[in-house]
Design an enzyme around this catalytic site. Structure first.
Site, short mmCIF file in Angstrom:
data_model
loop_
_atom_site.label_atom_id
_atom_site.label_comp_id
_atom_site.label_asym_id
_atom_site.label_seq_id
_atom_site.Cartn_x
_atom_site.Cartn_y
_atom_site.Cartn_z
N HIS A 348 -12.54 -21.25 55.99
CA HIS A 348 -11.81 -20.12 56.56
C HIS A 348 -11.09 -19.31 55.48
CE1 HIS A 348 -11.63 -21.90 60.91
NE2 HIS A 348 -12.86 -21.80 60.43
N HIS A 598 -19.99 -29.49 60.42
CA HIS A 598 -19.96 -29.64 61.87
C HIS A 598 -20.53 -30.97 62.31
CE1 HIS A 598 -19.91 -24.96 62.34
NE2 HIS A 598 -18.76 -25.44 61.94
#
Length: 873
Positions: A348, A598
């Protein structure tokens, strides 16, 4: 004959007894026992032989696993780094001077323009040496290609194509107006709403810029059709029609604003990442296009989603997800869930892809009954994911379609394939904490003593400032009455899941601890100096932790050493900044490779109290956009203890159902599927198939599935064969996760290839890299020596005082070689901040203490019913 009664025949009644008579007699007496003993010996020998044979088989099987891991690393290390990309390709052709003729129809493509001379160094082999990729000689879909001959277009073609693109933009504006008039929106609080409004936030600037991108997408498609271009022409050669920035159809107000003159002597980074590279001020800056590591593979060569090898449709992403990426427990033996959390936090900091938006920046539905019944209301940027009729999770709820909006098109005034827009800076520069705009940063500061704004609870805990936006995709009316709000930080995704929110909070606390310490050391420093010096140290600490603890876990020590990615020792500085190295984030890194994390997500979040006796587990779906427990005393420490105690899931094709059917579920019956979204995003961005990446990274291309047997997990390969019709169809994301990891690393070789290239660029392409010797941005040798002492363990101990203890290396599981230590342990090194005392002697020791609290503003706090004090900025 002798009178003796004994036979003269030796051994038969003779005076000379038979040989070994006693032995023979013993054998006759104990023959049954001896027989049994022999049988036992034979059985033991046979067992030993079988064991040896089995051992050899196991060894052979192990070699089949280990040898490819070793060999794949050898292959990667033989490549040239950095890998060639679109910027290399364009630079090469500019050197070949393809743009000499003003009239595009008069331009001549030389027979061998792939070997231009370097005007700065005629003896250079920059353009001619092999990069050790394995594209076949007749393969022209790579950066080593020649330009295609026979391209013909006229000025009229250019003008009319641009006009067609503008008309398409006008048409989509009408569609958006109709959608708005009918009030067609995503249902507030639904999983798609949380995904597109709460998580995939798109800045109004990006939405504005995307209009120019949309015009050029359709202008390029029109140009391709008018001139009968092939997909290859459109992908590679259409850009040579020239710079169209002076055309009436290029709206410069929709382009990314250029920075002012760059100051090569600036001590601090810009907030938006601009001017890091003096000659190319927008390299790595926010709101710029992603870089292309490989040529895009769009269905039409311009913008449509990738199609199958035979021209048919690829299998639905949801079909791929449900057949290959199943829910199967597979824990890492070495790493904690904290590794996944740090990966997301860093991701991010460097990537935030903008989404296409409708009227007034609203999100539009793609799967509602109104849209299905009236196709005229289907937004052109919709790319909904088809759900198979027999889907085990969605069919029971009559779900046949999953919402998916395409990424916003990056603005440009040049023909060519669609690109996507990165809203973050490319550099590891703390933009996840501080934002990417000056006005955003200003709103996060108190403007007193260099501090960031925070909430302070009555028991002295600092929390992030509140987000008071009721439509932020997170806040709920139920929490308003307790004065509990979701949080605000430098990145809008701060509230996505509780562990991410915790990391944001920890680093805001770290900034304020440092600012307070520097204020005590240098009372004369004003607010701006305190803030910028603190920000500079925080960025250095983030970079050091990432390259000293995180990246080695992914790539392994040998890869790190060969690539020279590891931090230097002591007070050593580096001068290896390379201004020719494009640091921007590769599209393929953001849309596929760095999403490997993920698969590390666990379906349960673990919380452990200080005694270690009470361990609580909660389903992950409970904590999507639900950060409110951080208002409760002790909860953050419990979560961090859980993170460093709980094993991450292994990096493989298996995923928790919490993210493959319950993502952002909330009160809905079913959520989204993150794997389906990832696969569709790759197709949306035109990512080439997995097999193309094998060639890019120096591995032998696969002509059939059996060619992948040595490189992939057998179970994953079997699932691939059942799902895809051809080996060329396999999506990069799925293929990359199917590979066995490289030696001592976490990911397979193709992902490792992309990750290594990007992390190399983020280091050597960053003029402000924390180890640089270049003045005035460099730390002093004494300061640099102190920054190299920092560790994530120390950051967590200093900013979560209730934590008590932690592993020395918290990404790694607790073990004899990685003991859990008291936070006060001298085995966890501490930085000496005396190195930042202006005019002081470094012999003085000044250790940062977590007991130091930031000062409130002169106006004092305002306290709500929740007992939370708000800094006034």
């Amino acid at each position: 004959m002798a009178s003796s009664g004994y036979s003269e025949i030796p051994g038969v009644y003779s005076e000379s007894p038979r040989p070994m008579v006693n032995v023979r007699r013993t054998i006759r007496t104990y023959r049954y026992c001896l027989a049994a003993s022999c049988l036992v010996v034979i059985v033991v020998l046979l067992s030993a032989l079988v064991s040896i044979l089995i051992g050899q088989s196991i060894e052979k099987a192990a070699e089949e696993i280990v040898i490819p891991a070793n060999q794949s690393l050898v292959t990667l290390l033989s490549l040239t780094w950095p890998r060639r990309d679109d910027s290399w390709y364009c630079q090469r052709w500019r050197h070949a001077m393809l743009r000499l003729a003003e009239d595009p129809s008069q331009r001549v493509y030389p027979d061998f323009p792939q070997d231009p001379a370097d005007p700065h160094n005629p003896n250079s082999t920059l353009w001619t040496r092999s990069d050790n990729s394995t594209f076949p000689k007749n393969d022209t879909w790579n950066w080593n290609r020649q330009a295609t001959q026979g391209l013909n277009w006229t000025s009229s073609d250019i003008t009319e194509s641009l006009a067609a693109g503008t008309k398409k933009q006008e048409e989509v504006t009408k569609i958006e107006d109709n959608i708005a008039k009918k009030n067609l929106t995503l249902v507030k609080g639904s999983a798609p709403y949380k995904h597109q409004v709460g998580f995939r936030k798109t800045d109004p600037l990006a939405t504005k810029m995307a209009k120019q991108g949309y015009i050029m997408d359709h202008a390029s498609a029109e140009m391709k059709n008018r001139t009968n271009m092939t997909r290859e022409h459109a992908t590679f050669d259409m850009q040579w029609a020239g710079d169209l920035s002076e055309s009436l159809y290029c709206d410069k107000t929709l382009l990314r604003p250029m920075p002012g003159p760059c100051d090569p002597h600036a001590r601090y980074r810009s907030v938006d990442g601009s001017c890091n590279n003096i000659n190319n001020p927008l390299w790595g800056a926010s709101f710029t296009s992603f870089r292309r590591a490989m040529p895009p593979d769009y269905g039409d060569g311009v913008s449509s989603l990738r199609i199958a090898h035979d021209g048919a449709a690829l299998p639905s992403p949801r079909e791929v997800s449900s057949k290959i990426h199943v829910n199967k427990p597979s824990e890492s033996q070495s790493y904690t869930i904290l590794l996944m959390s740090w990966g997301q936090f860093i991701d991010h900091d460097i990537t935030a892809t903008a989404l296409a938006k409708g009227s007034n920046g609203s999100s539009f539905p793609c799967c509602t009954l109104e849209v299905i019944d009236q196709p005229s209301l289907l937004h052109p940027e919709c790319a909904p994911i088809r759900i198979p009729d027999d889907d085990p999770d969605y069919s029971p709820f009559n779900q046949t379609c999953m919402e998916f909006t395409r990424s916003a098109s990056a603005p440009r005034c040049i023909f060519g394939p669609r690109e996507q827009l990165n809203q973050q800076t490319a550099f590891i520069d703390g933009s996840v904490i501080y934002g990417t705009k000056d006005e955003e940063l200003m709103s996060l500061r108190t403007h007193v003593d260099g501090l960031l704004s925070t909430q302070v609870t009555l028991d002295g805990r600092e929390l992030l400032p509140p987000s008071l936006d009721p439509d932020d995709g997170c806040n709920t009316e139920g929490n308003y009455k307790y004065d509990q709000y979701c949080f605000k930080s430098g990145d809008a995704r701060v509230n996505e899941q509780i562990l991410l929110t915790a990391f944001h909070t920890i680093w805001a606390r770290q900034h304020n601890l440092l600012a307070t310490t520097l204020k005590d050391l240098n009372p004369a420093w004003d607010d701006e100096t305190l803030f910028q010096e603190t920000r500079k140290i925080v960025i250095g600490q983030m970079q050091h932790i990432t390259y000293n603890e995180y990246v080695p876990s992914i790539l392994g020590p040998k890869f790190m050493k060969t690539m020279k990615l590891s931090p230097l020792d002591g007070d050593q500085q580096t001068d290896d900044y390379d201004e020719s190295m494009h640091p921007s984030i590769a599209n393929e890194f953001a849309a596929a490779a760095f999403r490997f994390g993920h698969s590390q997500v666990q379906g349960l979040i673990q919380a452990v109290d200080r005694s270690g006796k009470n361990v609580n587990f909660s389903q992950l779906k409970k904590y999507f956009f639900n950060p409110f427990i951080l208002y409760n005393p002790g909860e953050m420490a419990n979560l961090v203890r859980g993170e460093v105690s709980q094993s991450a899931a292994a990096v493989d094709t298996f995923f928790s159902s919490q993210i493959t059917s319950h993502l952002f579920q909330g009160n809905d019956k079913i959520g989204l599927d993150l794997v389906s979204l990832n696969i569709q995003r790759g197709r949306d961005h035109g990512l080439p198939s997995y097999n193309r990446w094998r060639m890019y990274c120096g591995f032998k291309p696969a002509s059939n599935f059996s060619d992948l047997a040595l490189d992939m997990d057998i179970g994953a390969l079997a699932a691939l064969m059942k799902t895809y019709r051809h080996v060329e169809d396999v999506d990069f994301y799925t293929g990359g996760l199917s590979e066995r990891p490289i030696k001592d690393g976490l990911v397979g070789p193709t992902f490792a290839c992309i990750l290594a290239d990007q992390f190399l660029r983020l280091k050597r392409g960053d003029r402000f890299w924390y180890e640089t010797s270049q003045e005035p941005q460099a730390f002093t040798p004494d300061q640099l020596m102190q920054i190299r002492k920092i560790s994530l363990a120390k950051i967590l101990c200093d900013n979560v005082p209730e934590l008590g203890s932690i592993q020395r290396w918290p990404f790694r599981s607790f073990s004899t070689g990685n003991p859990r230590l008291p936070c006060s342990s001298q085995s966890i090194p501490r930085m000496d901040y005396g190195a930042w005392e202006e005019g002081g002697l470094f012999s003085r020791t000044y250790l940062l203490s977590p007991d130091v609290r930031p000062r409130l503003s002169d106006d004092g706090p305002t306290t709500g019913t929740s007992g939370v004090s708000l800094y006034k900025g």
